[in-house]
Design an enzyme around this catalytic site. Structure first.
Site, PDB file in Angstrom:
ATOM      1  CD  GLU A  68     -32.398  51.327 -62.841  1.00  0.00           C
ATOM      2  OE1 GLU A  68     -32.304  50.968 -64.020  1.00  0.00           O
ATOM      3  OE2 GLU A  68     -33.399  51.086 -62.126  1.00  0.00           O
ATOM      4  CE  LYS A 127     -33.136  48.516 -67.075  1.00  0.00           C
ATOM      5  NZ  LYS A 127     -34.106  49.167 -66.165  1.00  0.00           N
ATOM      6  CB  CYS A 150     -33.956  47.887 -62.715  1.00  0.00           C
ATOM      7  SG  CYS A 150     -35.704  47.976 -62.281  1.00  0.00           S
TER       8      CYS A 150
END
Length: 355
Positions: free
Chosen positions: A46, A128, A163
């Site tokens: 990430e 995200k 994540c």
């Protein structure tokens, strides 16, 4: 033609902190290394470029400002020469690349991922959907047309999440519904349980991410799951500490958390704490058959007449434009960012961008 057996790699390394150019060079180095090792796919952590700002969990607002300014200055636009260099490296090595990066779009940062094909094209671009806790002070939310994860490719149906998206049951359901076979659970850098301080829950440490969340993703979805993770050095601790604050001196608690799991959730490989580089795996997509025949939550092992997920992939913008005919103009974030443009070699480029 579909490739069902191939070699893949997950990156576990220290990013080029606050250094866009250094991060691009290191990315290209790893793409070259994976390509030379015979890999068809390589996955990065990430926000690998320019590194995960873990300092945001530990500093005050005033302490964060100089670091935040520098971080924004070194974030990467998707329609940039830096991104094109990475795409050319994928093309030169004939390899698929899953890349996590801090994307700057106008004045907002996003926790973004791209899936680049062996022809250098951006197959998927996603953001995200919701930054986690203090991440909201740095990054914005993904939109309706930037959160889809799974792409149909010649190496299988490949998905990417960032994540804690990897423990979001709705996103897992969405990926399962797309028939995902290979998954990138991209993680940042954060400490192991040795650093847990009451009342901070264990959820907020690296060990559950590596050894609970990631294998659970693999076993629930029946996918090969690669979990690239960032690392830290003593120098990295210094760089990520604001001026006037004493830096930590032991980076080992931040290291050794990358993993690769089989579709049944069994561990393939984990690194030693001092390992920096590529973790390799030989993927056989046909192994997914026996896990999914037991539990396919998008098919024979689900009841859509009882439980359904509503997904809205429409783009929402602050400004809605009218086209010349008086109708609403429609275009995607992908189109606005120039990701539909073909990748051309830079002028005078005759050799691969090997650094």
């Amino acid at each position: 033609m579909a490739i069902t057996k191939y070699k893949a790699a997950a990156v576990t390394s220290e990013p080029g902190w606050f250094d866009l150019e250094g991060g691009v060079r290191k990315t290209i180095d790893f793409i070259n290394e994976a390509g030379q090792a015979g890999c068809k796919f390589v996955a990065f952590p990430e926000v690998w470029i320019p590194g995960y700002p873990y300092w945001m969990w530990k500093v005050t607002y005033l302490q964060s400002l100089p670091m935040l300014k520098r971080y924004r200055e070194n974030s990467m636009a998707v329609d940039s020469e830096e991104m094109r260099r990475i795409r050319r490296a994928a093309r030169d090595n004939q390899i698929f690349v899953s890349l996590g990066f801090s994307e700057i779009d106008h004045a907002t940062l996003y926790l973004s991922q791209v899936l680049i094909g062996p022809d250098g094209a951006v197959i998927n671009h996603r953001r995200k959907i919701k930054p986690t806790h203090v991440e909201k002070l740095v990054y914005g939310d993904g939109a309706g047309d930037t959160f889809m994860s799974v792409s149909e490719t010649e190496i299988g149906r490949v998905g990417q999440l960032n994540c804690w998206e990897n423990m979001n049951p709705f996103l897992k359901s969405l990926n399962v519904s797309a028939g995902e076979q290979v998954h990138v659970a991209a993680w940042p850098v954060y400490p192991g349980k040795e650093r847990q301080v009451y009342p901070d829950p264990a959820t907020n440490y690296a060990d559950p991410a590596s050894d609970l969340v990631t294998p659970e993703y693999a076993i629930e979805t029946g996918t090969w799951t690669l979990a690239p993770f960032q690392r830290l050095s003593v120098e990295g601790l210094k760089i990520n500490t604001p001026e006037g604050v004493e830096p930590e001196t032991d980076p080992s608690v931040y290291n050794g958390h990358a993993r690769i799991y089989r579709p049944d959730g069994s561990l393939v490989v984990k690194p030693e704490k001092d390992f920096d580089g590529l973790l390799f795996v030989d993927i056989d997509l046909n192994e997914c058959h026996l896990t999914k025949v037991l539990a396919d939550f998008a098919g024979h092992y689900m009841r859509p007449d009882l439980i359904r997920l509503l997904v809205d992939t429409r783009r929402k913008e602050l400004i809605t434009e009218a086209d010349p005919n008086g109708s609403i103009a429609t275009y995607s974030t992908r189109q606005r960012l120039g990701l539909d443009k073909p990748l051309e070699k830079k002028e005078g480029e005759d050799t691969p961008d090997v650094l």
